[in-house]
Scaffold this motif. Structure first.
Motif, short mmCIF file in Angstrom:
data_model
loop_
_atom_site.label_atom_id
_atom_site.label_comp_id
_atom_site.label_asym_id
_atom_site.label_seq_id
_atom_site.Cartn_x
_atom_site.Cartn_y
_atom_site.Cartn_z
N LEU A 78 -0.42 -0.62 3.32
CA LEU A 78 0.00 -2.02 3.18
C LEU A 78 -1.17 -2.91 2.75
N LYS A 79 -2.35 -2.68 3.30
CA LYS A 79 -3.53 -3.46 2.91
C LYS A 79 -3.89 -3.23 1.45
N ALA A 80 -3.84 -1.97 1.03
CA ALA A 80 -4.17 -1.64 -0.36
C ALA A 80 -3.16 -2.25 -1.32
N GLU A 81 -1.88 -2.21 -0.95
CA GLU A 81 -0.85 -2.82 -1.80
C GLU A 81 -1.08 -4.32 -1.93
N ALA A 82 -1.41 -4.98 -0.81
CA ALA A 82 -1.62 -6.42 -0.84
C ALA A 82 -2.80 -6.79 -1.74
N THR A 90 2.10 -14.01 0.21
CA THR A 90 3.31 -13.64 0.96
C THR A 90 3.34 -12.15 1.32
N VAL A 91 2.63 -11.34 0.55
CA VAL A 91 2.62 -9.90 0.86
C VAL A 91 2.04 -9.67 2.25
N ARG A 95 1.41 -12.11 4.52
CA ARG A 95 2.01 -13.01 5.50
C ARG A 95 3.40 -12.56 5.92
N HIS A 96 4.16 -12.01 4.97
CA HIS A 96 5.56 -11.69 5.25
C HIS A 96 5.89 -10.20 5.12
N TYR A 97 5.68 -9.66 3.92
CA TYR A 97 6.19 -8.31 3.65
C TYR A 97 5.55 -7.27 4.55
N ASN A 98 4.23 -7.32 4.71
CA ASN A 98 3.58 -6.31 5.55
C ASN A 98 4.05 -6.38 7.01
N PRO A 99 4.12 -7.58 7.63
CA PRO A 99 4.63 -7.63 9.01
C PRO A 99 6.08 -7.20 9.15
N ILE A 100 6.90 -7.53 8.16
CA ILE A 100 8.32 -7.12 8.23
C ILE A 100 8.43 -5.60 8.22
N VAL A 101 7.73 -4.97 7.29
CA VAL A 101 7.77 -3.51 7.20
C VAL A 101 7.18 -2.87 8.46
N THR A 102 6.08 -3.43 8.96
CA THR A 102 5.48 -2.91 10.18
C THR A 102 6.45 -3.01 11.35
N SER A 103 7.16 -4.13 11.44
CA SER A 103 8.13 -4.30 12.52
C SER A 103 9.24 -3.26 12.44
N LEU A 104 9.76 -3.03 11.24
CA LEU A 104 10.83 -2.05 11.06
C LEU A 104 10.36 -0.64 11.42
N THR A 105 9.16 -0.29 11.03
CA THR A 105 8.68 1.08 11.24
C THR A 105 8.18 1.34 12.65
N THR A 106 7.75 0.30 13.36
CA THR A 106 7.17 0.51 14.69
C THR A 106 8.10 0.11 15.83
N MET A 107 9.21 -0.55 15.52
CA MET A 107 10.16 -0.94 16.56
C MET A 107 10.58 0.28 17.38
N ALA A 108 10.51 0.17 18.70
CA ALA A 108 10.77 1.33 19.56
C ALA A 108 12.27 1.57 19.77
N LYS A 109 12.99 1.54 18.67
CA LYS A 109 14.44 1.80 18.69
C LYS A 109 14.85 2.09 17.26
N PRO A 110 15.91 2.85 17.04
CA PRO A 110 16.31 3.21 15.68
C PRO A 110 16.83 2.02 14.89
N VAL A 111 16.47 1.99 13.60
CA VAL A 111 16.92 0.94 12.70
C VAL A 111 17.67 1.58 11.53
N ILE A 112 18.88 1.10 11.28
CA ILE A 112 19.72 1.62 10.19
C ILE A 112 19.75 0.60 9.07
N MET A 157 13.20 -17.67 4.35
CA MET A 157 14.03 -16.54 4.74
C MET A 157 13.18 -15.41 5.34
N LYS A 158 12.01 -15.19 4.75
CA LYS A 158 11.13 -14.15 5.27
C LYS A 158 10.60 -14.51 6.65
N ASP A 159 10.31 -15.79 6.89
CA ASP A 159 9.91 -16.22 8.23
C ASP A 159 11.04 -15.94 9.23
N ALA A 160 12.27 -16.27 8.82
CA ALA A 160 13.42 -16.04 9.70
C ALA A 160 13.64 -14.56 9.97
#
Length: 267
Positions: free
Chosen positions: A233-237, A88-89, A91-108, A36-39
């Motif tokens: 994110l690196k420190a959390e991982a 998985t932190v 591999r998955h969680y850090n990239p997902i959060v990075t994508s949400l925060t850096t996406m050049a459009k608003p996310v709700i 699911m995280k990959d998807a």
């Protein structure tokens, strides 16, 4: 299959300039498996790269937004290889959060129900949060002998202040949508039967707005954090990897799955 995806645990739909990413394991509270995280990573990447999409909604199917990591799969990972169970932190969680925060459009984040652990981290990584009045929130991590991931150690403190964030993380108590709104964690709370309409109205408004300005605002807000998000994110991982090796964590996961109260010994 939705929009070419072979994995229906994450649905990606479009309505004009608005894309909706739906976590779709309602029978398991939208608990996150590796598949699911990959998807989810793929869906977020697709929305980020599609210039026709000007606003994104992240939500959950059924009665939950996301209850965080699927602990059944996690328990299997602990049994298989203790040293890589928390990989998985990164591999998955850090990239997902990075994508949400850096996406050049608003996310709700449209928080329709339980929003816990990494699910709360995902919601806090979004730009705007709107919640059903039936939603419940929790940090969850210390309940299974772990610290925060998904950026929560920074984003929660930024949303509610360090004192309240420390209390929410260490005491691991759930809180309501009304409390989340009072503390500044969510911007709006609406009756559950009005969440879809209110979210659509908000997303449509943002999609018609100055997306270039929104993108610059996102970069400015993220860059204004005392510590860069990437460093957080690196420190959390690293911390999760250390804690993943402990007996406390392994025993707490088994206790959770057995619906028993864990006993922590500091080992």
């Amino acid at each position: 299959m939705v929009n070419g995806s072979a994995d229906e645990s994450v649905l990606l739909t479009r309505d004009g300039a608005v894309a909706t990413v739906t976590l779709n394991r309602p029978d398991r509270g939208n608990g996150l498996t590796n598949r699911m995280k990959d998807a989810l990573r793929e869906a977020l990447q697709e929305t980020a790269e599609d210039a026709a999409i000007r606003a994104v909604v992240l939500t959950g199917a059924g009665r939950s937004f996301c209850v965080g990591q699927d602990l059944v799969e996690h328990a299997e990972a602990l049994e298989h290889d203790l040293s890589t169970a928390l990989a998985t932190v990164e591999r998955h969680y850090n990239p997902i959060v990075t994508s949400l925060t850096t996406m050049a459009k608003p996310v709700i984040a449209a928080i329709n129900g339980a929003c816990v652990g990494a699910g709360l981290g995902f919601a806090l990584a979004c730009d705007v949060r709107i919640a059903s009045d039936a939603a419940k929130f929790g940090t969850a991590f210390t309940g299974i002998g772990l610290t925060c991931d998904s950026g929560l150690s920074a984003t929660l403190a930024r949303a509610v202040g360090t004192a309240r964030a420390s209390e929410l993380i260490m005491l691991n108590e759930t809180f309501t949508a009304a409390e989340a709104h009072e503390w500044g964690l969510v911007g709006r709370v609406v009756p559950s039967d009005e969440l879809t309409h209110a979210t659509t109205e908000l997303a449509t408004r943002l999609a018609a707005g100055p997306t270039l300005a929104y993108a610059e605002a996102k970069r400015a807000i993220t860059g204004a954090w005392p510590a860069p998000l990437g460093d957080v994110l690196k420190a959390e991982a690293a911390a999760q990897n250390r804690l993943g090796l402990t007996r406390d964590h392994r025993n707490a996961v088994q206790a959770f799955l057995a619906k028993e109260k864990p006993t922590f010994t500091g080992e």
